[in-house]
Scaffold this active site. Structure first.
Site, PDB file in Angstrom:
ATOM      1  N   HIS A 275     162.483  85.205  60.776  1.00  0.00           N
ATOM      2  CA  HIS A 275     161.614  84.114  61.271  1.00  0.00           C
ATOM      3  C   HIS A 275     162.178  82.722  60.966  1.00  0.00           C
ATOM      4  O   HIS A 275     162.605  82.029  61.880  1.00  0.00           O
ATOM      5  CB  HIS A 275     160.165  84.231  60.772  1.00  0.00           C
ATOM      6  CG  HIS A 275     159.509  85.533  61.109  1.00  0.00           C
ATOM      7  ND1 HIS A 275     159.381  85.979  62.399  1.00  0.00           N
ATOM      8  CD2 HIS A 275     158.966  86.506  60.326  1.00  0.00           C
ATOM      9  CE1 HIS A 275     158.780  87.159  62.393  1.00  0.00           C
ATOM     10  NE2 HIS A 275     158.528  87.509  61.152  1.00  0.00           N
ATOM     11  N   ASP A 326     160.124  93.239  66.066  1.00  0.00           N
ATOM     12  CA  ASP A 326     159.096  93.009  65.048  1.00  0.00           C
ATOM     13  C   ASP A 326     157.813  93.811  65.286  1.00  0.00           C
ATOM     14  O   ASP A 326     157.774  95.004  65.009  1.00  0.00           O
ATOM     15  CB  ASP A 326     158.833  91.496  64.972  1.00  0.00           C
ATOM     16  CG  ASP A 326     158.054  91.085  63.723  1.00  0.00           C
ATOM     17  OD1 ASP A 326     157.764  91.949  62.894  1.00  0.00           O
ATOM     18  OD2 ASP A 326     157.747  89.882  63.579  1.00  0.00           O
TER      19      ASP A 326
HETATM   20 ZN    ZN Z   1     158.328  91.509  60.123  1.00  0.00          ZN
END
Ligand code: ZN
Length: 461
Positions: A275, A326
């Site tokens: 991220h 994800d």
């Molecule tokens: Zn994750």
């Protein structure tokens, strides 16, 4: 010994689109050369197809596939954010046993293969039983993930997660008790037991993943990284996905997450920050200086309302970019690649933001495709992501006459693939030279879908 010579109309390797060349694959499933069909090889003509390196999905939580379509509305009286979604995700995480986990993982990995993904990095944090106690074999659930990958036929890097606490002043509560990885000695012992199997299986490898600065006490981070490096394991970590994480880190330590990682010696070429949304320029510079990889997960980040990965800033600082599916809200890694760029276009009001140089019609597409292949390979420490001599023959083909890409000349083809390919166009997928998808069909798909359908009924009714 040369086994086969694959002859597509176009072949993408080493950043270049080639015409009328063969991919020669040896009997161990590795690329032996690209060029003339090797003497004595079985020739396989792939007419009307382009062949590309298999996509590398560097960040996955397979079990979250169960949530697709289940969280896309507003509940009265609830402010729907990442944090309310996390509560819904915890409910699923709390209820999946070994068999259920294997079923959802197998179905998810099959969907990945059908979309041209040949390697997955599974960020694996379900360790304990439904009551929060260790299974008789503490790696029970890790083995289930590995079995699912084997059944589907995908290359797996199991990133074993260290998880110790809910936050600064909270222990492990509810579903989090299943995430408990034990004390540091226990964590290393269990990870070594998994890794022992990796040496005998060419499709299986291991890495370590301290979950986040929230879930692992920072004083444990340095030792964990040293141990991982002693074994040569890649290190992955969720970093600065949400502003609240940064606020909590500042409140507890007076330091931001990336600053803590730099202090503790975690940053390096074998470190992947997942991220890295809420970061400041000096943190991006620290990540770049240490040659870190940042794994962006744009389809998940937009779905959860996380924010935009500052990919231009990171790229300018020297960070390598990788991509992950994800939460599995979509499994289409090229959608993640184009979204990485599209997010920046929307926020900056510019086009071709991540292009590195002018007047090269393939440059931007090459950069984004690299994030979906070589960037992920680097993050997982695997020799995949490009078709070069001695690399595993992991690849996918696309139908050049699929409506989503038909009509391209060579200058436009890679951009059309990156910006417009429908996963429907994926025809054949090979992992280690073995075809696991043929002409758009995976032999186990029907069975794994049926099992997943039954699992969903039991989970949600
Ligand atoms: Zn994750």
């Amino acid at each position: 010994v040369i086994e086969s010579a694959l002859q597509p109309d176009r072949l993408y390797a080493n950043g270049r689109l080639l015409r009328d060349v063969a991919l020669n694959v040896d009997d161990r499933g590795r690329v032996s050369s690209i060029g003339e069909p090797a003497a004595g090889a079985t020739r396989i003509r792939l007419a009307g197809k382009a062949l590309l390196p298999g996509l590398v999905n560097a960040h996955s939580h397979a079990f979250q596939r169960t949530l697709r379509g289940r969280t896309e509305w507003r509940r009265e009286g609830v402010a729907e954010t990442f944090w309310s979604w996390r509560e819904q995700m915890y409910r699923v995480a709390g209820g999946l046993g070994p068999e259920g986990l294997r079923i959802v993982a197998r179905s998810t990995f099959t969907e990945m293969l059908l979309a041209g993904i040949t390697t997955v990095g599974e960020f694996h944090y379900l360790h304990r039983d439904l009551n929060g106690r260790p299974y008789e074999d503490p790696n029970e659930l890790g083995w289930q993930i590995r079995a699912a990958a084997e059944e589907a036929g995908i290359r797996l890097s199991l990133l074993r997660v260290a998880y110790r606490r809910g936050g600064r002043s909270s222990g492990l509560e509810g579903a989090q008790r299943r995430f408990d990885s034990g004390d540091p000695e226990e964590f290393m012992r269990d990870t070594e037991a998994l890794a022992a199997r990796a040496s005998e299986d060419r499709l299986f490898s291991v890495g370590v993943a301290p979950h986040s600065v929230r879930a692992v006490p920072v004083e444990l981070l340095g030792d964990l990284a040293r141990e991982a490096r002693r074994h040569g394991w890649p290190i992955h970590m969720h970093v600065a996905e949400q502003a609240a994480e940064v606020t909590a880190s500042l409140a507890e330590h007076g330091r931001r997450p990336v600053e803590i990682l730099a202090d503790r010696g975690l940053l390096g070429p074998d470190f992947t920050a997942v991220h890295a949304i809420e970061i400041l320029p000096h943190e991006a510079a620290a990540l770049g200086q240490a040659l870190v990889t940042v794994c962006a997960c744009p389809t998940t980040e937009r779905n959860l309302g996380d924010g935009v990965v500052p990919a231009r800033l990171l790229q300018d600082c020297g960070v390598t970019l990788a991509l992950g599916t994800d939460s599995q809200v979509q499994i289409d890694l090229l959608e993640d690649a184009r979204e990485l760029e599209a997010h920046l276009r929307l926020t900056l009001g510019q086009r071709a933001v991540l292009a590195r140089k002018g007047d090269d019609p393939m440059d931007l597409a090459r950069t984004l495709f690299a994030a979906a292949t070589t960037g992920g390979a680097r993050a997982l420490g695997l020799p995949v992501g490009d078709l070069v001599a001695s690399a595993p023959a992991d690849f996918f083909t696309v139908d050049l006459r699929d409506p989503s890409i038909v009509g391209c000349d060579d200058a436009a083809l890679l951009s059309a693939l990156v910006f417009g390919l429908s996963p429907r166009a994926v025809r054949d997928v090979a992992v280690g030279g073995r075809l696991v998808v043929r002409d758009g069909h995976h032999a186990g798909a029907e069975r794994s879908s049926a099992a997943f359908e039954r699992l969903q009924v039991s989970l949600w009714s």
